[in-house]
Write a protein that holds these residues in place. Structure first.
Motif, PDB file in Angstrom:
ATOM      1  N   ALA A   1       0.839  -1.204   0.000  1.00  6.78           N
ATOM      2  CA  ALA A   1       0.000   0.000   0.000  1.00  6.78           C
ATOM      3  C   ALA A   1       0.871   1.250   0.000  1.00  6.78           C
ATOM      4  CB  ALA A   1      -0.933  -0.012   1.207  1.00  6.78           C
ATOM      5  N   ARG A   2       1.899   1.265   0.821  1.00  8.08           N
ATOM      6  CA  ARG A   2       2.800   2.423   0.859  1.00  8.08           C
ATOM      7  C   ARG A   2       3.514   2.601  -0.472  1.00  8.08           C
ATOM      8  NH1 ARG A   2       6.190   3.895   6.109  1.00  8.08           N
ATOM      9  NH2 ARG A   2       6.475   5.647   4.688  1.00  8.08           N
ATOM     10  N   GLU A   3       3.969   1.508  -1.050  1.00 10.74           N
ATOM     11  CA  GLU A   3       4.670   1.593  -2.334  1.00 10.74           C
ATOM     12  C   GLU A   3       3.778   2.172  -3.427  1.00 10.74           C
ATOM     13  OE1 GLU A   3       5.886  -2.371  -3.093  1.00 10.74           O
ATOM     14  OE2 GLU A   3       7.384  -2.427  -1.484  1.00 10.74           O
ATOM     15  N   LEU A   4       2.483   1.867  -3.353  1.00 12.06           N
ATOM     16  CA  LEU A   4       1.547   2.340  -4.368  1.00 12.06           C
ATOM     17  C   LEU A   4       1.091   3.778  -4.129  1.00 12.06           C
ATOM     18  CD1 LEU A   4      -0.701  -0.839  -4.734  1.00 12.06           C
ATOM     19  CD2 LEU A   4       1.053  -0.042  -6.321  1.00 12.06           C
ATOM     20  N   GLY A   5       1.453   4.355  -2.990  1.00 14.39           N
ATOM     21  CA  GLY A   5       1.051   5.714  -2.685  1.00 14.39           C
ATOM     22  C   GLY A   5      -0.256   5.816  -1.933  1.00 14.39           C
ATOM     23  N   ALA A   6      -0.727   4.706  -1.383  1.00 14.01           N
ATOM     24  CA  ALA A   6      -1.975   4.710  -0.620  1.00 14.01           C
ATOM     25  C   ALA A   6      -1.763   5.312   0.764  1.00 14.01           C
ATOM     26  CB  ALA A   6      -2.519   3.284  -0.484  1.00 14.01           C
ATOM     27  N   VAL A   7      -2.827   5.851   1.331  1.00 11.68           N
ATOM     28  CA  VAL A   7      -2.771   6.336   2.705  1.00 11.68           C
ATOM     29  C   VAL A   7      -3.108   5.237   3.694  1.00 11.68           C
ATOM     30  CG1 VAL A   7      -3.286   8.723   2.087  1.00 11.68           C
ATOM     31  CG2 VAL A   7      -5.170   7.166   2.645  1.00 11.68           C
TER      32      VAL A   7
ATOM     33  N   HIS B   1     -19.766  14.594   6.671  1.00  9.73           N
ATOM     34  CA  HIS B   1     -19.498  14.521   5.234  1.00  9.73           C
ATOM     35  C   HIS B   1     -18.440  15.543   4.790  1.00  9.73           C
ATOM     36  CE1 HIS B   1     -20.344  12.682   1.505  1.00  9.73           C
ATOM     37  NE2 HIS B   1     -21.653  12.676   1.539  1.00  9.73           N
ATOM     38  N   THR B   2     -17.955  16.336   5.731  1.00 10.62           N
ATOM     39  CA  THR B   2     -16.912  17.315   5.412  1.00 10.62           C
ATOM     40  C   THR B   2     -15.704  17.047   6.305  1.00 10.62           C
ATOM     41  OG1 THR B   2     -18.071  18.912   6.861  1.00 10.62           O
ATOM     42  CG2 THR B   2     -18.484  19.062   4.499  1.00 10.62           C
ATOM     43  N   ARG B   3     -15.719  17.573   7.518  1.00  9.82           N
ATOM     44  CA  ARG B   3     -14.574  17.375   8.407  1.00  9.82           C
ATOM     45  C   ARG B   3     -14.316  15.904   8.697  1.00  9.82           C
ATOM     46  NH1 ARG B   3     -13.658  21.415  13.302  1.00  9.82           N
ATOM     47  NH2 ARG B   3     -11.538  20.777  12.760  1.00  9.82           N
ATOM     48  N   GLY B   4     -15.383  15.107   8.760  1.00  9.51           N
ATOM     49  CA  GLY B   4     -15.212  13.685   9.038  1.00  9.51           C
ATOM     50  C   GLY B   4     -14.344  12.989   8.013  1.00  9.51           C
ATOM     51  N   GLY B   5     -14.520  13.356   6.741  1.00 11.48           N
ATOM     52  CA  GLY B   5     -13.715  12.748   5.691  1.00 11.48           C
ATOM     53  C   GLY B   5     -12.259  13.160   5.748  1.00 11.48           C
ATOM     54  N   TRP B   6     -12.003  14.433   6.078  1.00 14.66           N
ATOM     55  CA  TRP B   6     -10.616  14.891   6.218  1.00 14.66           C
ATOM     56  C   TRP B   6      -9.946  14.237   7.423  1.00 14.66           C
ATOM     57  CZ3 TRP B   6      -8.706  16.900   2.107  1.00 14.66           C
ATOM     58  CH2 TRP B   6      -9.447  17.740   1.267  1.00 14.66           C
ATOM     59  N   ARG B   7     -10.660  14.175   8.536  1.00 12.74           N
ATOM     60  CA  ARG B   7     -10.070  13.577   9.738  1.00 12.74           C
ATOM     61  C   ARG B   7      -9.762  12.103   9.536  1.00 12.74           C
ATOM     62  NH1 ARG B   7     -14.027  16.513  14.221  1.00 12.74           N
ATOM     63  NH2 ARG B   7     -12.797  18.420  14.436  1.00 12.74           N
ATOM     64  N   ALA B   8     -10.560  11.445   8.700  1.00 13.55           N
ATOM     65  CA  ALA B   8     -10.332  10.023   8.449  1.00 13.55           C
ATOM     66  C   ALA B   8      -9.006   9.772   7.752  1.00 13.55           C
ATOM     67  CB  ALA B   8     -11.481   9.441   7.622  1.00 13.55           C
TER      68      ALA B   8
ATOM     69  N   LEU C   1      -6.132  14.656   8.324  1.00 10.92           N
ATOM     70  CA  LEU C   1      -6.006  16.085   8.037  1.00 10.92           C
ATOM     71  C   LEU C   1      -7.015  16.855   8.874  1.00 10.92           C
ATOM     72  CD1 LEU C   1      -5.512  15.867   4.169  1.00 10.92           C
ATOM     73  CD2 LEU C   1      -3.766  16.217   5.923  1.00 10.92           C
ATOM     74  N   ASP C   2      -6.693  17.016  10.145  1.00  9.52           N
ATOM     75  CA  ASP C   2      -7.650  17.556  11.106  1.00  9.52           C
ATOM     76  C   ASP C   2      -7.960  19.031  10.913  1.00  9.52           C
ATOM     77  OD1 ASP C   2      -7.471  15.022  12.072  1.00  9.52           O
ATOM     78  OD2 ASP C   2      -6.733  15.557  14.064  1.00  9.52           O
ATOM     79  N   ALA C   3      -7.085  19.779  10.253  1.00  9.18           N
ATOM     80  CA  ALA C   3      -7.302  21.216  10.096  1.00  9.18           C
ATOM     81  C   ALA C   3      -8.158  21.544   8.878  1.00  9.18           C
ATOM     82  CB  ALA C   3      -5.959  21.937   9.995  1.00  9.18           C
ATOM     83  N   GLU C   4      -8.523  20.550   8.103  1.00  9.33           N
ATOM     84  CA  GLU C   4      -9.285  20.777   6.871  1.00  9.33           C
ATOM     85  C   GLU C   4     -10.786  20.740   7.149  1.00  9.33           C
ATOM     86  OE1 GLU C   4      -7.717  20.867   3.683  1.00  9.33           O
ATOM     87  OE2 GLU C   4      -5.685  20.304   4.275  1.00  9.33           O
ATOM     88  N   GLY C   5     -11.549  21.211   6.169  1.00  4.83           N
ATOM     89  CA  GLY C   5     -12.999  21.083   6.247  1.00  4.83           C
ATOM     90  C   GLY C   5     -13.699  22.197   6.979  1.00  4.83           C
ATOM     91  N   VAL C   6     -13.064  23.382   7.054  1.00  5.25           N
ATOM     92  CA  VAL C   6     -13.689  24.528   7.712  1.00  5.25           C
ATOM     93  C   VAL C   6     -13.467  25.773   6.857  1.00  5.25           C
ATOM     94  CG1 VAL C   6     -13.505  23.643  10.061  1.00  5.25           C
ATOM     95  CG2 VAL C   6     -11.603  24.951   9.085  1.00  5.25           C
ATOM     96  N   VAL C   7     -14.396  26.700   6.959  1.00  2.00           N
ATOM     97  CA  VAL C   7     -14.194  28.040   6.403  1.00  2.00           C
ATOM     98  C   VAL C   7     -13.723  28.898   7.562  1.00  2.00           C
ATOM     99  CG1 VAL C   7     -15.301  30.040   5.324  1.00  2.00           C
ATOM    100  CG2 VAL C   7     -15.922  27.725   4.598  1.00  2.00           C
ATOM    101  N   ALA C   8     -12.408  29.121   7.640  1.00  2.00           N
ATOM    102  CA  ALA C   8     -11.821  29.822   8.776  1.00  2.00           C
ATOM    103  C   ALA C   8     -10.538  30.513   8.324  1.00  2.00           C
ATOM    104  CB  ALA C   8     -11.518  28.842   9.911  1.00  2.00           C
ATOM    105  N   LEU C   9     -10.174  31.539   9.030  1.00  2.00           N
ATOM    106  CA  LEU C   9      -8.971  32.296   8.715  1.00  2.00           C
ATOM    107  C   LEU C   9      -7.745  31.392   8.777  1.00  2.00           C
ATOM    108  CD1 LEU C   9      -7.940  35.152   8.053  1.00  2.00           C
ATOM    109  CD2 LEU C   9      -7.597  35.490  10.517  1.00  2.00           C
ATOM    110  N   GLY C  10      -6.969  31.374   7.717  1.00  2.00           N
ATOM    111  CA  GLY C  10      -5.756  30.565   7.647  1.00  2.00           C
ATOM    112  C   GLY C  10      -5.961  29.148   7.170  1.00  2.00           C
TER     113      GLY C  10
END
Length: 523
Positions: A249-255, A448-455, A458-467
């Motif tokens: 999986a790692r060799e193929l580029g999978a997470v 369906h937004t932050r849950g997918g990123w956290r999975a 990528l915990d900082a994704e999935g929000v409309v926020a400064l930065g």
């Protein structure tokens, strides 16, 4: 030198940290400023939102991209309601193909038919003019095939799941699927992948989790899709479902080494491993478990050794119980906290008990689930009732129960099993056939937004926020907006449910890290 900046103004922003914000500035792929129009800074480009809603873009946590593209550009059988309609659809589609072509179709679901008789391999072949035919059932765990396709893979007759009728399941299904899809050229596969990713962007999806593996797609298909990731299309996070395949999986580029690593089959084909026999199957039949707890344990230990996420496809309660027993074995070797920190996944998790849900909590398992399953097959008179009985059907897909005790949820479609339709999934979770399992719009949207990123860590994704990364979607909201999110249910409770007439939001633009990957021309 910085890249040109873009100001989006005059909108309604889903921004809990600044609910009054009507504008945002994008620079270098991030949100560089948020506020009201009157205070907006100068920008190189200005986009007028004209009152449109801006929300974080969606993540679809379980897709089969190539198959989805082939369905979108091929024979869609989801609307047929009888054997006759299916054969007519095959005949009409095959008439425009070369004589040596393979007919690929998907989506039939006999549980929706008044007469559930299926056509046999000879009837399917005649409808297609003698061509090889592969027609996957809605679950993609079984298929109707023609006699010509069976003849093209003679070894199938000695494989588990073979049936002379032409409805093949289990290992036999994998054999005929590989034979049928071998007819699709690489160029056709890439074209199909682009079609699927374009559709995802057009419905506000900025990232997908591709669930591949040796029983689903070949390595070239998988790595080729990962190369498309984020290049004018949604990002793709790959999961490779091969037992003991963490290094590969790692060799193929999978997470992760998971996704559709099958612990069982599907309810539609009666191959999901359940603890109580199917009501409409052979006497005493409980489906099939494909893994042991020891195999699950060893796979998770292998994942830990290679620093990748693990995961399993498990639908029936018996299969989920086996997988969680494997988690317990892994925890004995690695420690519970190390297992929890990995955020391993279980896909689908349709038949659960309180004990099983407690196992998700104990081991920090992410539930990658599909609310559309309940919308399509839950409740009275539908497939789950046929297979399981009404009581167990209403206990299936326990979204509310999992959310209520803190199980991490990541929503997806399992496309092409169900369509790429994120707002439809949100409404399905909100209007679950079992009122006890319903979620709020806000909680379902987060899954369906932050849950997918956290999975994917990528915990900082999935929000409309400064930065934050400038990954968002712009929506027309014909039913209005309430507390920063679209209205997705009828005001009248009697009108809610599967047939709710409330119009869902329509995507006007999708932006991924500052790049517009879809726009309808209105922004």
């Amino acid at each position: 030198m910085t890249n040109p900046s873009t100001l989006y103004r005059g909108g309604v922003l889903h921004c809990p940290a600044d609910p009054s914000a009507t504008a945002l500035l994008v620079r270098d792929g991030r949100i560089a400023w948020l506020g009201v129009d009157a205070d907006a800074p100068v920008a190189d480009r200005v986009v007028e939102l004209d009152g449109a809603l801006v929300t974080p873009a969606f993540v679809d946590a379980h897709v089969h991209t190539t198959d989805t593209g082939l369905v979108l550009s091929g024979l869609d059988l989801s609307g047929v309601r009888s054997a006759g309609e299916l054969l007519a659809a095959v005949a009409g589609f095959a008439a425009g193909l070369p004589a040596d072509a393979v007919v690929l179709g998907h989506g039939w679901d006999e549980s929706t038919w008044g007469d559930r008789r299926l056509p046999d391999a000879d009837e399917v072949g005649r409808a297609a003019g003698g061509r090889r035919v592969y027609l996957s059932q809605a679950s993609i765990h079984s298929a109707l095939v023609s006699r010509a396709l069976l003849a093209a893979c003679p070894e199938v007759v000695s494989v588990a799941g073979y049936d002379v009728s032409g409805w093949v399941r289990r290992d036999a299904h994998h054999v005929v699927r590989a034979a049928a899809q071998g007819s699709v050229t690489r160029a056709q596969r890439v074209a199909a992948q682009r079609v699927a990713l374009a559709r995802a962007a057009a419905v506000g999806i900025a990232a997908v989790h591709e669930c591949g593996g040796p029983d689903i797609s070949d390595e070239e298909d998988f790595t080729g899709l990962l190369r498309l990731s984020g290049v004018g299309v949604p990002e793709v996070y790959g999961y490779w479902g091969e037992l003991g395949g963490a290094a590969r999986a790692r060799e193929l580029g999978a997470v992760g080494a998971g996704g559709d690593l099958f612990a069982d089959g599907a309810l539609g084909s009666r191959t999901a491993h359940v603890s109580q026999a199917y009501r409409d199957g052979e006497a005493g039949a409980c489906g099939h478990g494909y893994l042991s707890a020891e195999q699950v344990r060893d796979h998770l230990v292998d994942c830990a050794a290679h620093g990748v996420q693990g995961g399993f496809h498990a639908i029936g309660d018996a299969a989920i119980g086996t997988v969680l027993a494997g988690f317990a074995g892994a925890a004995e070797k690695l420690g519970v906290e190390r297992v929890r920190a990995a955020r391993h996944r279980i896909e689908h998790a349709e038949l659960m008990t309180r004990r099983l849900i407690a196992g998700f909590v104990e081991f920090g398992v992410v539930a990658s689930v599909q609310p559309a399953f309940d919308r399509l097959w839950g409740g009275a008179g539908r497939m789950y009732e046929s297979r399981l009985g009404l009581t167990r059907a209403l206990e299936s897909n326990p979204l509310g129960a999992m959310h209520g005790v803190g199980v991490a949820l990541a929503f997806g479609s399992d496309a092409p099993v169900t369509p790429l339709d994120p707002w439809g999934a949100v409404r399905a979770a909100v209007a679950h056939h079992n009122p006890v399992q319903r979620m709020s719009v806000r909680a379902a949207f987060a899954a369906h937004t932050r849950g997918g990123w956290r999975a994917v860590g990528l915990d900082a994704e999935g929000v409309v926020a400064l930065g934050a990364p400038a990954t968002f979607a712009v929506w027309s909201t014909p039913a209005g907006v309430e507390r920063g999110l679209p209205v997705v249910q009828a005001v009248d409770p009697e009108a809610r449910g599967v047939a709710d007439p409330t119009p869902l939001p329509v995507c006007r633009a999708t932006v991924l890290r500052g790049e517009v990957i879809y726009e309808d021309g209105s922004v």
